[in-house]
Design a protein around this motif. Sequence first.
Motif, mmCIF file in Angstrom:
data_model
loop_
_atom_site.group_PDB
_atom_site.id
_atom_site.type_symbol
_atom_site.label_atom_id
_atom_site.label_comp_id
_atom_site.label_asym_id
_atom_site.label_seq_id
_atom_site.Cartn_x
_atom_site.Cartn_y
_atom_site.Cartn_z
ATOM 1 N N ASP A 18 0.835 -1.054 0.274
ATOM 2 C CA ASP A 18 -0.107 0.036 -0.026
ATOM 3 C C ASP A 18 0.929 1.175 -0.011
ATOM 4 O O ASP A 18 0.592 2.159 -0.859
ATOM 5 C CB ASP A 18 -1.144 0.046 1.223
ATOM 6 N N ILE A 19 1.575 1.361 0.862
ATOM 7 C CA ILE A 19 2.664 2.663 0.890
ATOM 8 C C ILE A 19 3.647 2.588 0.039
ATOM 9 O O ILE A 19 4.073 3.961 -0.107
ATOM 10 C CB ILE A 19 3.286 2.812 2.404
ATOM 11 N N THR A 20 4.126 1.720 -0.678
ATOM 12 C CA THR A 20 4.952 1.658 -1.929
ATOM 13 C C THR A 20 4.602 1.918 -3.084
ATOM 14 O O THR A 20 4.946 2.190 -4.066
ATOM 15 C CB THR A 20 6.028 0.548 -1.903
ATOM 16 N N ARG A 21 3.079 1.785 -3.181
ATOM 17 C CA ARG A 21 2.495 2.058 -4.454
ATOM 18 C C ARG A 21 2.501 3.440 -5.104
ATOM 19 O O ARG A 21 2.295 4.301 -4.432
ATOM 20 C CB ARG A 21 0.672 1.783 -4.377
ATOM 21 N N SER A 22 2.928 3.284 -6.558
ATOM 22 C CA SER A 22 3.117 4.406 -7.237
ATOM 23 C C SER A 22 2.136 4.568 -8.452
ATOM 24 O O SER A 22 1.578 3.597 -8.582
ATOM 25 C CB SER A 22 4.685 4.561 -7.657
ATOM 26 N N GLU A 23 2.444 5.574 -9.403
ATOM 27 C CA GLU A 23 1.799 5.712 -10.517
ATOM 28 C C GLU A 23 2.467 4.692 -11.699
ATOM 29 O O GLU A 23 1.778 4.708 -12.996
ATOM 30 C CB GLU A 23 1.593 6.958 -11.152
ATOM 31 N N ASP A 24 3.472 4.220 -11.231
ATOM 32 C CA ASP A 24 4.197 3.370 -12.474
ATOM 33 C C ASP A 24 3.836 1.677 -12.237
ATOM 34 O O ASP A 24 4.503 1.230 -11.151
ATOM 35 C CB ASP A 24 5.666 3.650 -12.265
ATOM 36 N N ASP A 25 3.102 1.350 -12.981
ATOM 37 C CA ASP A 25 2.679 -0.175 -12.901
ATOM 38 C C ASP A 25 3.866 -1.058 -12.844
ATOM 39 O O ASP A 25 3.822 -1.925 -12.080
ATOM 40 C CB ASP A 25 1.768 -0.422 -13.821
ATOM 41 N N GLU A 29 4.866 -3.425 -9.791
ATOM 42 C CA GLU A 29 4.974 -5.023 -10.067
ATOM 43 C C GLU A 29 6.342 -5.560 -9.389
ATOM 44 O O GLU A 29 6.371 -6.613 -8.916
ATOM 45 C CB GLU A 29 4.931 -5.290 -11.504
ATOM 46 N N ILE A 30 7.439 -4.871 -9.837
ATOM 47 C CA ILE A 30 8.762 -5.401 -9.369
ATOM 48 C C ILE A 30 8.972 -5.244 -7.991
ATOM 49 O O ILE A 30 9.339 -6.014 -7.184
ATOM 50 C CB ILE A 30 9.921 -4.455 -10.048
ATOM 51 N N ILE A 31 8.419 -4.239 -7.207
ATOM 52 C CA ILE A 31 8.636 -4.082 -5.942
ATOM 53 C C ILE A 31 7.776 -5.147 -5.127
ATOM 54 O O ILE A 31 8.304 -5.923 -4.232
ATOM 55 C CB ILE A 31 7.921 -2.741 -5.150
ATOM 56 N N LYS A 32 6.632 -5.605 -5.745
ATOM 57 C CA LYS A 32 5.610 -6.607 -5.120
ATOM 58 C C LYS A 32 6.355 -8.063 -5.129
ATOM 59 O O LYS A 32 6.348 -8.684 -4.172
ATOM 60 C CB LYS A 32 4.360 -6.436 -5.753
ATOM 61 N N LYS A 33 7.050 -8.182 -6.237
ATOM 62 C CA LYS A 33 7.423 -9.352 -6.495
ATOM 63 C C LYS A 33 8.811 -9.543 -5.540
ATOM 64 O O LYS A 33 9.115 -10.539 -5.106
ATOM 65 C CB LYS A 33 8.036 -9.732 -8.102
#
Length: 315
Positions: A18-25, A29-33
């Motif tokens: 949630d707190i690392t989510r940005s407008e760059d998909d 995706e890379i951060i979540k993985k």
Amino acid sequence: MLKQYEILVQDVLEDIFDITRSEDDKLNEIIKKYFLNGGKRVRVLLLLMCAKLGNFELNKKDIIRMASIVEIIHTASLIHDDIIDNAEIRRGSVTMNKLHGDEFALRVGDYLFAVVLREVARFDDERVHYYLADTLKELCIGELIQEDGLYNINTRRLDYLKKIKRKTAILIAFACVAGSIVSKASDENIKSAFSYGYYLGMSYQIIDDYLDFAGGAENLGKEVGQDLMNGNITLPALLAKEKNSELFSDFTRDTTDEEKEEIINFIKNDEEILMNTLNISRRYLEKAQISIENLNPNVKSELTFIMNKLARREN
């Protein structure tokens, strides 16, 4: 005993996304993985445990957020470490810098640190800000010390201990002290939490360095002796140098991989060196145990459990 924390750890992961989510998909995706592939969550568990020294339920939202902050710091520092070390494997997977290039990985690490600064600003307790600033400063100094110390055969045990304090112990100590502060624990318990985290962190890194020679490539997710191959002289190598100084007489950046392999084989086949490394680790564990003698029995039991579990780990 750790099963009770599974839901809380999942809450932390969801909070991180949630707190690392940005407008760059692509970035999302890379951060979540990357976080889903992440390790044992040792720092998160320790923070959650130490948060029980205060009022956990009343401060649960802040505790989850602080656990997210600690995990993000740890992850960002690993991304930067891999760039500096030119590493290709992390936790059995290809590193971000290898997959996407150094510059992209550097920006991701910087982005994560920016998220940390934004989120920690929401906490009013000045002690959190002091400990965090000191932790980030020490992490940077530790990296510089390691870089300067590569292939330095004059490295002393004291130099090594100062380095691992900064690279590993200080962040584990921060996780413990931050959990206790955010939960509104007593000053005495906050002090005990920091000491416990520091001594456990020292032991944790020494065991890591032991496993670099004794753990095996399959368990570690990396090649045996990788630190030495990169010129990093850890405690087992220092003990080997004390036992047989000739091993390192020509240890420089020009030393071939074959020559390094000879040193690695000497260390991993020398039971005395490996046992002495573990014994030094155990001394720090004893200090960690003493640090929590006066804590709430339930919290003390959990911290003792995870301490013993980490001491016996194989990777």
